[in-house]
Design an enzyme around this catalytic site. Sequence first.
Site, PDB file in Angstrom:
ATOM      1  N   VAL A  19      15.874   9.290  -2.514  1.00  0.00           N
ATOM      2  CA  VAL A  19      16.639  10.224  -1.696  1.00  0.00           C
ATOM      3  C   VAL A  19      18.073   9.719  -1.570  1.00  0.00           C
ATOM      4  O   VAL A  19      18.396   8.600  -1.949  1.00  0.00           O
ATOM      5  CB  VAL A  19      16.018  10.387  -0.294  1.00  0.00           C
ATOM      6  CG1 VAL A  19      14.617  10.956  -0.371  1.00  0.00           C
ATOM      7  CG2 VAL A  19      16.018   9.073   0.464  1.00  0.00           C
ATOM      8  N   PHE A  42     -10.483  -7.444  15.894  1.00  0.00           N
ATOM      9  CA  PHE A  42      -9.343  -7.846  15.056  1.00  0.00           C
ATOM     10  C   PHE A  42      -9.030  -6.755  14.022  1.00  0.00           C
ATOM     11  O   PHE A  42      -9.903  -6.290  13.305  1.00  0.00           O
ATOM     12  CB  PHE A  42      -9.702  -9.165  14.352  1.00  0.00           C
ATOM     13  CG  PHE A  42      -8.670  -9.656  13.363  1.00  0.00           C
ATOM     14  CD1 PHE A  42      -7.409 -10.036  13.788  1.00  0.00           C
ATOM     15  CD2 PHE A  42      -8.970  -9.736  12.009  1.00  0.00           C
ATOM     16  CE1 PHE A  42      -6.462 -10.503  12.889  1.00  0.00           C
ATOM     17  CE2 PHE A  42      -8.036 -10.202  11.096  1.00  0.00           C
ATOM     18  CZ  PHE A  42      -6.778 -10.585  11.535  1.00  0.00           C
ATOM     19  N   GLN A  43      -7.790  -6.318  13.975  1.00  0.00           N
ATOM     20  CA  GLN A  43      -7.275  -5.310  13.041  1.00  0.00           C
ATOM     21  C   GLN A  43      -7.850  -3.917  13.276  1.00  0.00           C
ATOM     22  O   GLN A  43      -7.736  -3.038  12.406  1.00  0.00           O
ATOM     23  CB  GLN A  43      -7.506  -5.718  11.582  1.00  0.00           C
ATOM     24  CG  GLN A  43      -6.723  -6.961  11.154  1.00  0.00           C
ATOM     25  CD  GLN A  43      -6.802  -7.244   9.673  1.00  0.00           C
ATOM     26  OE1 GLN A  43      -7.838  -7.026   9.036  1.00  0.00           O
ATOM     27  NE2 GLN A  43      -5.710  -7.730   9.105  1.00  0.00           N
ATOM     28  N   GLU A  55       0.814  -1.225   0.000  1.00  0.00           N
ATOM     29  CA  GLU A  55       0.000   0.000   0.000  1.00  0.00           C
ATOM     30  C   GLU A  55       0.846   1.272   0.000  1.00  0.00           C
ATOM     31  O   GLU A  55       0.410   2.310  -0.512  1.00  0.00           O
ATOM     32  CB  GLU A  55      -0.945   0.000   1.206  1.00  0.00           C
ATOM     33  CG  GLU A  55      -2.072  -1.014   1.126  1.00  0.00           C
ATOM     34  CD  GLU A  55      -1.717  -2.369   1.710  1.00  0.00           C
ATOM     35  OE1 GLU A  55      -2.620  -3.217   1.840  1.00  0.00           O
ATOM     36  OE2 GLU A  55      -0.517  -2.569   2.048  1.00  0.00           O
ATOM     37  N   PHE A  58      24.707   7.761   1.158  1.00  0.00           N
ATOM     38  CA  PHE A  58      24.626   9.123   1.682  1.00  0.00           C
ATOM     39  C   PHE A  58      24.734   9.120   3.207  1.00  0.00           C
ATOM     40  O   PHE A  58      25.378   9.997   3.792  1.00  0.00           O
ATOM     41  CB  PHE A  58      23.322   9.783   1.235  1.00  0.00           C
ATOM     42  CG  PHE A  58      23.367  11.281   1.276  1.00  0.00           C
ATOM     43  CD1 PHE A  58      23.949  11.997   0.243  1.00  0.00           C
ATOM     44  CD2 PHE A  58      22.841  11.983   2.352  1.00  0.00           C
ATOM     45  CE1 PHE A  58      23.999  13.387   0.280  1.00  0.00           C
ATOM     46  CE2 PHE A  58      22.887  13.367   2.396  1.00  0.00           C
ATOM     47  CZ  PHE A  58      23.460  14.070   1.353  1.00  0.00           C
TER      48      PHE A  58
END
Length: 578
Positions: A386, A112-113, A50, A471
Amino acid sequence: MAKTVADQFAEILAAAGVKRIYGIVGDSLNGLTDAIRRQAKIEWVHVRHEEVAAFAAGAEAHLTGELAVCAGSCGPGNLHLINGLFDCHRSRVPVLAIAAQIPSAELGAGYFQETHPENLFKECSHYCELISGSNQMPRVLEIAIRQAVGNRGVSVVVIPGDVALQPAIDAPPPKVAGLLPSQAVAMPAGVNVDRLAALLNSDGRVTMLCGSGCQGAHDEVLALADRLKAPIVHAFRGKEYVEWDNPFDVGMTGLIGFSSGYYAMLDCDILLMLGTDFPYRQFYPRGAGVRIAQVDVRPDQIGRRAPVDLGVVGDVRATIESVLPLIKKTRDRTHLDRATEHYRKARKDLDGLAVSKPGRKPIHPQQVAKAISDQASADAVFTCDVGLPTVWAARYLAMNGKRRLIGSFWHGSMANAMPHAIGAQTAFPGRQVISLSGDGGFSMLMGDFLSLAQLGLPVKVVVFNNSALGFIEIEQKSTGFLDFGTDFKNPNFAAMAEATGVRGIRLEDPADVEEGVAAALAHNGPVLIDAVVSRTVLPIPPAITAEMAKGFTLYMVKAVFNGRGDDLVDLARSNLWA
């Protein structure tokens, strides 16, 4: 079949011009995803994480300027959206996130969740609301769309799976003109235009610092620079809007900028900031004699990085058009010529680092970045991770008014480049999309590399493979720490790509770079370039401070005493290479 809330939800999205939703299906989303399937107007883009969905939506919104949508199922599903949504919100792109929720009857019972997205997402959104019933949904969704589009940022709609399956209320269809508010042009107050003209007509050398607020104002910015005989320094987010066809450009400033940009900002009497919130205060001019004027459409941006003598709230283009006829003072070119000559020397030095030396391994990353820029199409879309890929993008990707550049330039998240490329390529299947990925960023969300083949997206992923968080390693050394926790034991990424059905090209010799890049860009499908590059090339900042020099000296002493003198030899060889 009676119309459900999910059906009505999908109709409103279609009316708003939504073309696709990025996400992962789940039981709490089933009502909505089935409505989209039956409606057949909106594409469901199935990614594997996601977070990738949110980044992809952000890239689509960045390129189109239109509303993009991502979705996650209840609990962990929509929690994964949050990092990408922070990036979208801070980048000010219009994105709607659909956060599915557990059954409404179970809310507050530790089910749940169970999470509470309406609280969790508030910091990274303009609007975040829970839909509790069918009679609430149409208005909440329409408000969310208007907020995202009108305020250029994120809206989050939380909807329990059972609410999505409820019968829809009899509501009028949305009126598109009211659903998608157009952007207003913020005209500066006349008194502030006069004050700005008076400041710019006064004595002193002027330097302009331009950011993303200069989008659409390229010609006006150059006209003002010509009148003021002012060098133009650009912030990274201003690169794609002001760098090209610009005889006044002297590069970036900041940690990854050019020495010419740094000195043009420090060596001026008047600094004119146009549409920028450049965050690094240590790079602003210092001294009581320097006057600063800042132009921005957002009042809250004025003066928060450096004390300003004049703040003008207004659109950059409109402000320049208003003030330009009032600029009467004739300036000589001494300041401008000095800054542009410095830029030419800095540019020549940087380009010299990108010249190949066949057989001299490992490859310098500058050579790879420049080869990509030289060979990419005129309207290519570049994304960059980045860290070091951002450095090489800033210094070697040439903009031309058609090319686009997307990165996590405000939120600064790892792993953004390939997800951004997925969104860019999905929205523009006919354009060349190139991801400049670090090996750390690429491997962090590497699962969605498989999505390129599954979705048929011809993204070219360039992995700068230096087997380190490069970096971070440099930051550690520059502050006197021994590098620690930065090593990677990487696979042959090109061979891995081939195993997934994607063409892989491994570059190990500088002699192979040009041909390898050309082959990748010519391939009709996704490609991964595994560029094995030097770990010890230093992205030297525009000015070396005493603190940096002290830090690096301390690192060298520690390296010797810890039996790592060979590291210093490698470092010297890499950075004396020409």
